[in-house]
Write an enzyme that holds these catalytic residues in place. Structure first.
Site, PDB file in Angstrom:
ATOM      1  N   GLY A 501      41.053  18.398  20.795  1.00 57.67           N
ATOM      2  CA  GLY A 501      39.967  17.446  20.611  1.00 57.67           C
ATOM      3  C   GLY A 501      38.709  17.775  21.384  1.00 57.67           C
ATOM      4  O   GLY A 501      37.909  16.877  21.670  1.00 57.67           O
ATOM      5  N   LYS A 729      38.944  16.198  35.169  1.00 54.95           N
ATOM      6  CA  LYS A 729      39.814  17.311  35.533  1.00 54.95           C
ATOM      7  C   LYS A 729      40.744  17.586  34.352  1.00 54.95           C
ATOM      8  O   LYS A 729      40.815  16.811  33.417  1.00 54.95           O
ATOM      9  CB  LYS A 729      40.608  16.985  36.803  1.00 54.95           C
ATOM     10  CG  LYS A 729      39.727  16.738  38.021  1.00 54.95           C
ATOM     11  CD  LYS A 729      40.534  16.587  39.306  1.00 54.95           C
ATOM     12  CE  LYS A 729      41.197  15.245  39.444  1.00 54.95           C
ATOM     13  NZ  LYS A 729      41.790  15.026  40.797  1.00 54.95           N
ATOM     14  N   GLY A 730      41.472  18.682  34.396  1.00 56.12           N
ATOM     15  CA  GLY A 730      42.305  19.072  33.264  1.00 56.12           C
ATOM     16  C   GLY A 730      43.554  18.228  33.118  1.00 56.12           C
ATOM     17  O   GLY A 730      44.105  17.723  34.101  1.00 56.12           O
ATOM     18  N   GLY A 732      45.953  19.217  30.149  1.00 55.38           N
ATOM     19  CA  GLY A 732      46.916  19.933  29.313  1.00 55.38           C
ATOM     20  C   GLY A 732      48.077  20.511  30.087  1.00 55.38           C
ATOM     21  O   GLY A 732      49.244  20.360  29.702  1.00 55.38           O
ATOM     22  N   GLU A 733      47.800  21.201  31.190  1.00 55.57           N
ATOM     23  CA  GLU A 733      48.852  21.823  31.993  1.00 55.57           C
ATOM     24  C   GLU A 733      49.681  20.803  32.776  1.00 55.57           C
ATOM     25  O   GLU A 733      50.912  20.818  32.707  1.00 55.57           O
ATOM     26  CB  GLU A 733      48.239  22.845  32.956  1.00 55.57           C
ATOM     27  CG  GLU A 733      48.398  24.282  32.542  1.00 55.57           C
ATOM     28  CD  GLU A 733      47.465  24.653  31.400  1.00 55.57           C
ATOM     29  OE1 GLU A 733      47.602  25.747  30.846  1.00 55.57           O
ATOM     30  OE2 GLU A 733      46.599  23.848  31.049  1.00 55.57           O
TER      31      GLU A 733
END
Length: 776
Positions: A501, A729-730, A732-733
């Site tokens: 997205g 901040k990310g 996915g991980e």
């Protein structure tokens, strides 16, 4: 090894200078937002679900040929001869190339590249490329592969990294099977820390190799126009592909265009150009026709990456009050037959997740005759969490402390693995506390403890924590926002949307600053010929890298628009705002004007705002944190595990889009359940060295019946104003890091049996239960 978040930035291994600040004025953090944080649908949702989105696998060009690659069937062999005459004589075959294709008076492109790089005659894993063809149809191409006769000298192999360093193990490379010197890290005095502990536990753990196997296989279409090459690639980063292809072919970057508008999954395996990319380019050059080369499902299991198997030993000391005193850890892994990061970041959680003054780690990376690894959603972290989070659970049992409380006792405030620099924000405590409350952790434990045993079914709950060493993003990134004379808006950026997205989130950032709907933003992205430079989308860096640049570009465009509007409306810029396509002036005489009616804008044609990604804070670490909780039901007779519900509490900064954020958490949990319960690469390590489950039937991905219908996402926003100008901040991980260990802890709580090797399948669990009952 480069330390995560250090104030240096690299592109393809080359250090780059930090980008200049955005031309827009200093950006104050958002307070209240109108668009951001809402669960808005994707701007390309219709195209994706209707089938009108064109993926590289869907590409069809006039006169297009189809490529296919012949692969070595042995884990270790020397190619002594390749006879392609049978394939060359087939109707519909236009080109055949191998390391043994004879040179002639005609100019064949890059003979040395073909011989030494694409088709190495020393094959070190099953699936290494030997030859390639281009034909009128994929069926003819694969028939032609079967007509190629290859002579092999089959050699001894080693396919188990646990045997690779034995004295009599066959050498994968002449230099031996250890990739490099053992990597060591130490702080404090581990031996003293163990002596100070009230309880010391030691255990060995193993994670099996996991395969990316994305929905859309790896592949591309290559087409030459004179000396200019265009590649449509299923990739996570078009500029990565451009750089690698141009360097390999020896052509200027300006003559290689890479387009990657849609991609059907990658998870880290599509961050780089593959041999198939270069093969397609060479076949297209030789035939003077476009060539599509898409790997088969079986090929994706062998040749384009994996999560390395990991063998870990952890010894830990703790005091009765829950204070960790020492962590002593060693890990061995393999990136296959290549130097591919078999132990990359395998010890980072040991170094950084929990407060502990005495830590020692050792990592040993070895070669085996198997396909090379590639980055896979949080490299090294899920494996390390499998060991650390189960050990934390065991320590909690040993000192009679609740697992949540033990972790709360050891929440760090600084990044110990980076010499004690502080985090911009540390959300781990809130993740643990709010996650436990939403999950009803204490209440559920009490219900299980006081409940009656129900036949063969046992209930259990488990939890675990995590952080991701990356997730803060960083430069370089450039974005352009244009406001046209009719008020319509265009966003131009080079980042790939890998299914998460990204386009939608960036459109929302522009919409937030320019007072319009995100659906009104036209997005151009992921095309080296038309869009701005961006690093690849991986490592949970896309939103924190790109959104500050996009915001800066939108602010720059808005400020230029306000200068025009202020002059025409005869007001000061400070009283202007944008709402629904109008410039609104507040004050004693409020008024508004449609953007399209501004004469200055019509005279200029458009306004172009440019934004750059500035540097991360040099003296602080930017990291996302996580805590996850699950409940399982275990049939102690059959060994079947049913994950009943799962909750993920995540500090990934500002939630940009609640819907895509939630989907990332649920997807990460699903992938983690696969690692913990169903997935493993099976190699015949004794007889053939070949992979025996290279298909979706035998390689067990989790399906809808393997994951709980009850999944909950609890976002934790610490309002980080230092990490970057959007506070993101990310996600996915970190969404997949603790998951497998959380399931293992829940199974232990239900059965009293701890499974230390993935996956927790019924056979393994039944045998462990029987052993716990004395072999009954």
């Amino acid at each position: 090894m480069n330390k995560p978040n250090e104030a240096r930035y690299y592109v393809h291994g080359v250090e780059v200078p930090q980008t200049p600040p955005a031309r827009a004025k200093d950006q104050e953090p958002w307070d209240e937002t109108r668009v951001l944080g809402e669960p808005l649908p994707r701007v390309d949702g219709y195209e994706r679900v209707s089938g009108t989105a064109v993926y590289p696998a869907d590409m069809s060009l006039p006169r297009m040929l189809y490529g296919a690659i012949l692969r070595c069937p042995h884990p270790s062999a020397v190619v002594t001869g390749v006879d392609t005459s049978g394939a060359e004589g087939m109707a519909g075959v236009h080109a055949v190339i191998s390391a043994f294709t004879p040179e002639d008076d005609t100019t064949r492109p890059h003979d040395e590249l073909i011989r030494s790089t694409l088709f190495n005659t020393r094959c070190r894993y099953e699936g290494e490329a030997v030859a390639a063809v281009a034909a009128e149809s994929p069926y003819i191409a694969h028939d032609a592969l079967r007509a190629i006769n290859v002579e092999y000298e089959v050699l001894p192999f080693v396919a188990d990294e646990r045997r690779a360093l034995e004295p009599d193990a066959p050498k994968v490379h002449e230099t031996g099977n250890q990739v490099s010197d053992t990597e060591r890290y130490e702080r404090g005095d581990v031996e003293q820390g163990l002596r100070e502990a009230d309880v010391v536990l030691e255990e060995e753990y193993r994670c099996e190799c996991e395969i990316h196997t994305p929905m859309e296989p790896h592949g591309c279409v290559a087409s030459w126009d004179g000396d200019r090459l265009t590649i449509w690639e299923s990739t996570q980063g078009v500029y990565n592909i451009q750089t690698q292809v141009a360097a390999s072919l020896g052509v200027p970057l300006s003559k290689v265009r890479v387009v990657g508008h849609y991609m059907g999954g990658g998870f880290g395996s599509k961050l780089q150009a593959g041999r198939y990319t270069l093969t397609a380019a060479l076949l297209a050059k030789q035939t003077a026709r476009p060539v599509k080369l898409t790997l088969t499902r079986e090929e994706t299991y062998l040749a384009v990456g994996n999560r390395p198997p990991s063998n870990m030993r952890l010894k830990a000391g703790v005091k009765r009050d829950g204070t960790l005193t020492a962590l002593d850890y060693s890990g061995t892994g393999t990136g296959g037959a290549a130097r591919a990061g078999g132990t990359s970041l395998l010890d980072w959680l040991i170094r950084d997740l929990y407060l502990c003054p005495n830590v020692r780690t050792e990592l040993t990376d070895v070669y085996v005759n198997a396909g090379p690894a590639r980055p896979f959603r949080a490299p090294g972290h899920p494996q390390c969490a499998w060991a650390l989070e189960q050990m934390m659970d065991a320590l909690a049992v040993a000192i009679d402390m609740d697992p949540v409380q033990l972790r709360l006792k050891n929440v760090p405030t600084v990044s110990q693995g980076r010499n004690g620099i502080p985090y911009t924000t540390t959300g781990l405590q809130r993740c643990l506390e709010e996650g436990a409350r939403e999950f009803r952790w204490e209440e559920t434990k009490n219900e299980i403890a006081s409940g009656d045993l129900n036949g063969d079914i046992r209930r259990g709950v488990g939890m675990g924590s995590g952080l991701w060493a990356g997730g803060g993003g960083g430069p370089p990134s450039t974005a352009i926002v244009k406001i046209y004379s009719d008020g319509s808006i265009n966003l131009n950026m080079g980042a790939s949307d890998i299914g998460t997205g990204t386009k939608t989130v960036m459109a929302m950032v522009v919409a937030e600053e320019l007072g319009v709907s995100h659906e009104d933003i036209q997005v151009e992205h992921a095309d080296t010929g038309t869009t701005q430079y961006a690093t690849a989308s991986g490592g949970s860096k896309t939103v924190p890298t790109e959104s500050p640049a996009v915001r800066a570009a939108a602010i720059d465009a808005r400020e230029q628009l306000f200068e025009i509007a202020a002059e025409e409306m005869e007001v000061d810029v400070s009283v202007l705002s944008l709402r629904d396509g109008k410039v609104v002036a507040t004050g004693e005489t409020p008024r508004e004007v449609n953007v399209a009616e501004l004469q200055g804008l019509r005279r200029r044609g458009n306004i172009t705002g440019v934004g750059y990604r500035g540097p991360n804070p040099s003296d602080k670490a930017v990291n996302p944190f996580a805590a996850q909780f699950c409940e399982v039901e275990v049939n102690i007779k059959t060994g079947e595990v049913n994950v009943v519900r799962f909750l993920g509490a995540h500090d990934s900064g500002r939630v940009m889009n609640r819907l895509t954020y939630q989907n990332q958490v649920f997807g990460g949990i699903t992938m983690g359940i696969g690692l913990g319960m169903t997935e493993q690469r099976l190699l015949d390590v004794d007889q053939t060295g070949k992979m025996v489950n290279k298909n979706w039937h035998d390689y067990k991905l989790p399906t809808a019946v393997d994951v709980p219908a009850d999944m909950t996402c609890v976002p934790i926003d610490p309002h980080d104003t230092e990490c970057n100008t959007t506070g993101a901040k990310g996600i996915g991980e970190p969404a997949t890091i603790p998951t497998a260990a959380v399931v293992a802890n829940a199974v232990y709580h239900a059965t009293g049996v701890r499974i230390t090797d993935t996956p927790i399948d019924p056979t393994k669990l039944v045998n462990a239960l029987a052993a716990a009952r004395g072999g009954e």
